[in-house]
Design a protein around this motif. Structure first.
Motif, PDB file in Angstrom:
ATOM      1  N   PRO A 277       0.844  -1.198   0.000  1.00 51.08           N
ATOM      2  CA  PRO A 277       0.000   0.000   0.000  1.00 51.08           C
ATOM      3  C   PRO A 277       0.875   1.243   0.000  1.00 51.08           C
ATOM      4  CG  PRO A 277       0.122  -0.927   2.200  1.00 51.08           C
ATOM      5  CD  PRO A 277       0.799  -1.912   1.289  1.00 51.08           C
ATOM      6  N   PRO A 278       0.343   2.397  -0.399  1.00 50.13           N
ATOM      7  CA  PRO A 278       1.155   3.619  -0.400  1.00 50.13           C
ATOM      8  C   PRO A 278       1.837   3.892   0.934  1.00 50.13           C
ATOM      9  CG  PRO A 278      -0.913   4.001  -1.543  1.00 50.13           C
ATOM     10  CD  PRO A 278      -1.010   2.619  -0.941  1.00 50.13           C
ATOM     11  N   GLU A 279       1.163   3.570   2.038  1.00 47.81           N
ATOM     12  CA  GLU A 279       1.747   3.813   3.368  1.00 47.81           C
ATOM     13  C   GLU A 279       3.052   3.056   3.571  1.00 47.81           C
ATOM     14  OE1 GLU A 279      -2.801   3.670   4.139  1.00 47.81           O
ATOM     15  OE2 GLU A 279      -1.353   2.935   2.677  1.00 47.81           O
ATOM     16  N   GLY A 280       3.240   1.985   2.801  1.00 52.06           N
ATOM     17  CA  GLY A 280       4.421   1.150   2.977  1.00 52.06           C
ATOM     18  C   GLY A 280       5.558   1.471   2.023  1.00 52.06           C
ATOM     19  N   ARG A 281       5.469   2.578   1.267  1.00 55.68           N
ATOM     20  CA  ARG A 281       6.511   2.919   0.295  1.00 55.68           C
ATOM     21  C   ARG A 281       7.303   4.130   0.771  1.00 55.68           C
ATOM     22  NH1 ARG A 281       2.207   3.164  -4.547  1.00 55.68           N
ATOM     23  NH2 ARG A 281       1.428   1.018  -4.451  1.00 55.68           N
ATOM     24  N   ILE A 282       8.608   3.967   0.795  1.00 56.30           N
ATOM     25  CA  ILE A 282       9.513   5.050   1.196  1.00 56.30           C
ATOM     26  C   ILE A 282      10.537   5.221   0.084  1.00 56.30           C
ATOM     27  CG2 ILE A 282      11.201   5.831   2.920  1.00 56.30           C
ATOM     28  CD1 ILE A 282       9.865   3.835   4.884  1.00 56.30           C
ATOM     29  N   LEU A 283      10.702   6.440  -0.388  1.00 56.18           N
ATOM     30  CA  LEU A 283      11.651   6.725  -1.459  1.00 56.18           C
ATOM     31  C   LEU A 283      12.738   7.666  -0.942  1.00 56.18           C
ATOM     32  CD1 LEU A 283      12.510   6.628  -4.482  1.00 56.18           C
ATOM     33  CD2 LEU A 283      11.049   8.641  -4.820  1.00 56.18           C
ATOM     34  N   ILE A 284      13.990   7.269  -1.129  1.00 56.09           N
ATOM     35  CA  ILE A 284      15.124   8.131  -0.807  1.00 56.09           C
ATOM     36  C   ILE A 284      15.665   8.690  -2.117  1.00 56.09           C
ATOM     37  CG2 ILE A 284      17.382   8.314   0.295  1.00 56.09           C
ATOM     38  CD1 ILE A 284      16.709   5.802   1.883  1.00 56.09           C
ATOM     39  N   GLN A 285      15.681  10.012  -2.213  1.00 56.18           N
ATOM     40  CA  GLN A 285      16.155  10.653  -3.436  1.00 56.18           C
ATOM     41  C   GLN A 285      17.313  11.576  -3.107  1.00 56.18           C
ATOM     42  OE1 GLN A 285      13.162  12.852  -5.517  1.00 56.18           O
ATOM     43  NE2 GLN A 285      14.408  13.215  -7.320  1.00 56.18           N
ATOM     44  N   ARG A 286      18.364  11.483  -3.907  1.00 59.10           N
ATOM     45  CA  ARG A 286      19.505  12.392  -3.749  1.00 59.10           C
ATOM     46  C   ARG A 286      19.225  13.683  -4.516  1.00 59.10           C
ATOM     47  NH1 ARG A 286      24.445   8.493  -5.281  1.00 59.10           N
ATOM     48  NH2 ARG A 286      22.936   7.930  -6.892  1.00 59.10           N
ATOM     49  N   LEU A 287      19.313  14.806  -3.824  1.00 58.34           N
ATOM     50  CA  LEU A 287      19.042  16.095  -4.443  1.00 58.34           C
ATOM     51  C   LEU A 287      20.293  16.620  -5.132  1.00 58.34           C
ATOM     52  CD1 LEU A 287      16.936  17.691  -1.560  1.00 58.34           C
ATOM     53  CD2 LEU A 287      16.141  16.341  -3.512  1.00 58.34           C
ATOM     54  N   SER A 288      20.125  17.694  -5.894  1.00 59.77           N
ATOM     55  CA  SER A 288      21.236  18.235  -6.672  1.00 59.77           C
ATOM     56  C   SER A 288      22.357  18.767  -5.794  1.00 59.77           C
ATOM     57  CB  SER A 288      20.724  19.348  -7.593  1.00 59.77           C
ATOM     58  OG  SER A 288      20.093  20.367  -6.837  1.00 59.77           O
ATOM     59  N   ASN A 289      22.029  19.163  -4.546  1.00 60.97           N
ATOM     60  CA  ASN A 289      23.056  19.671  -3.639  1.00 60.97           C
ATOM     61  C   ASN A 289      23.694  18.582  -2.790  1.00 60.97           C
ATOM     62  OD1 ASN A 289      20.955  19.053  -1.927  1.00 60.97           O
ATOM     63  ND2 ASN A 289      20.702  21.114  -1.095  1.00 60.97           N
ATOM     64  N   GLY A 290      23.373  17.323  -3.091  1.00 60.59           N
ATOM     65  CA  GLY A 290      23.957  16.202  -2.376  1.00 60.59           C
ATOM     66  C   GLY A 290      23.172  15.743  -1.169  1.00 60.59           C
TER      67      GLY A 290
END
Length: 487
Positions: A277-290
């Motif tokens: 379910p959506p509640e169980g999804r975690i996304l780690i994203q690296r931003l342009s500033n690191g």
């Protein structure tokens, strides 16, 4: 009721008495104080290689004192080894926890100076933890002592443990095969060997397929996993084909419900994310500033698009779901060259869209972006635009078309107006706007996406106000002009 809905009901009622709520990581392998929250008993952490998924999982394992008999101990000093090359990435590191333990909500912290110390001292809460890292995928015939174990004869003593009938059925379902027996032998002072029996006879782990080998080891662990334990699996999809991945996630949901387990996974697989379910999804994203940005309730397509993205448009437009994406594309509809420069992405909840809008405004994402939320979720701000009206897209599109007498829709669908409009009217009474096109599609033997695309095309022709179109198109053109000016 599905496992998901039952878990959600029980979880909201506080039935998970042992639960790791959140982890804050500072000065540890690129983390600079960000917090990762676990909002559902089964959570998958997704992100590119090097985004920090494994760091989160290792930190989670260190939250508890694993005092149970024969259990493996987890400490930061063991999982985050200090070497002459890595010292700078862990110096002055801190791992802070918020934990539900019984009826209490407690805090704990690991801090590294010369060594790692925990506070409050000696007060790590107790919980059984199982951590399956990527080393579990190493074939048995590649492990130390393989030759010696393989040559054992029947005269050597060995303990024999058989997998339960229930878990054997689960194993068979996940793998899509028929197995009549699964057992483990434990030659004295040697690594255990898993044995599977199918129509071809009994096969040891030396000759099993990689997926069978890996899943069999997991079943052995689950057999002895007590209630309320924490189970952590790094790269859960390794060696499993797509159908097996989907079945495995549903098996984990069932286990979580039955035993009140907390399960934390890392993944690169859309099949894993789609089954949660959506509640169980975690996304780690690296931003342009690191820096790292943590997003929750993202769509599987959006998460995987960041990991496996062959196309590189000049501008991303972030919306909530594919219905909104279809509507936005049709509103813009500025010619082939114009559309080639943009990509409309359905990313999940309105909160995700708003967060991405803020990051876009702050120029923290690697590419230029524009956020557009559904009108029932808010109005224009400096971070995002809103679709017309204060209603869900499915609702206002069909309302306008109905008020226009369903004009031309009988020609578009190729059937008599009487029966067709009766179906439309019936569908319109559904209180859930997301079910309207599904209802119509079922009765017309068409997909709901096909039905929605026709509604959107006709709404844009007949009902879209020029000022609403200009507001959105101008924002897109301005964003593209900014891309051009920056080279």
């Amino acid at each position: 009721m599905s496992d998901f809905y039952e878990i959600k009901r029980q979880f909201s009622n506080g039935l998970w008495k042992k639960f790791l709520n959140k982890i804050t990581l500072k000065n540890l392998r690129g983390w600079s104080g960000q917090t990762v929250e676990f909002r559902f008993p089964v959570c998958a952490v997704a992100g590119e290689n090097g985004s920090g998924k494994s760091t989160v999982l290792k930190a989670a394992a260190c939250a508890y004192d694993n005092k149970h008999r024969g259990a493996k101990k987890f400490y930061p000093a063991l999982l985050f080894l200090r070497t002459q090359w890595d010292n700078s990435s862990i110096q002055d590191a801190e791992i802070t926890y918020e934990i539900t333990h019984g009826d209490k909500n407690i805090q704990g912290k690991w801090k590294k100076t010369n060594g790692w110390g925990y506070s409050p001292k000696g007060k790590r809460p107790e919980r059984q933890v199982f951590f399956l890292d990527i080393s579990r995928t190493l074939p048995l015939d590649a492990t130390a002592g393989y030759a010696k174990v393989a040559k054992l004869n029947s005269e050597m003593e060995a303990e024999d443990v058989t997998l339960s009938d229930d878990l054997l059925l689960d194993f068979s379902h996940i793998m899509g095969g028929s197995y009549s027996r699964a057992r483990f032998v434990y030659p004295q002072s040697q690594k255990e060997v898993g044995l599977l029996t199918n129509i071809s006879g009994e096969i040891s782990q030396y000759h099993q397929a990689a997926g069978e080998d890996e899943l069999l080891d997991f079943m052995q662990i689950i057999e002895k996993t007590p209630e309320t334990a924490l189970v952590i699996i790094d790269e859960v999809e390794a060696s499993l084909h797509p159908k097996a991945q989907r079945r495995f996630v549903n098996f984990l949901l069932k286990l979580a419900r039955q035993k009140k387990l907390q399960i934390i996974l890392s993944t690169h697989s859309p099949y894993i994310l789609e089954e949660l379910p959506p509640e169980g999804r975690i996304l780690i994203q690296r931003l342009s500033n690191g820096e790292k940005d943590i997003q929750y309730s993202v769509s599987a397509n959006y998460a995987m698009g960041l990991i496996d993205d062959a196309r590189h448009p000049d501008l991303y437009i972030y919306v909530e779901d594919k219905e909104s994406a279809t509507l936005v594309r049709e509103i813009i509809n500025g010619g082939e060259e114009f559309l080639r420069r943009i990509e409309v992405r359905a990313v999940g909840s309105s909160d995700v869209v708003k967060t991405l809008g803020r990051l876009c405004r702050q120029n923290k994402l690697p590419t230029k972006g524009l956020a557009i939320i559904d009108g029932d979720m808010g109005s224009d701000t400096e971070d995002y635009l809103a679709l017309p009206t204060d209603k869900a897209p499915e609702r206002f599109v069909l309302e306008d078309l109905k008020n226009n007498g369903w004009h031309y829709l009988d020609n578009r669908f190729g059937m008599g107006a009487g029966n067709l409009f009766s179906i439309f009217d019936d569908a319109f009474t559904n209180p859930d706007p997301h079910k309207i096109t599904e209802y119509i599609g079922d009765r017309l033997h068409k997909s709901k996406d096909y039905v929605w695309s026709i509604f959107v095309e006709e709404w844009c022709k007949q009902c879209l106000k020029p000022e609403d179109k200009d507001r959105i198109v101008s924002a897109v053109k301005n964003a593209l002009a900014e891309v051009d000016s920056n080279g």
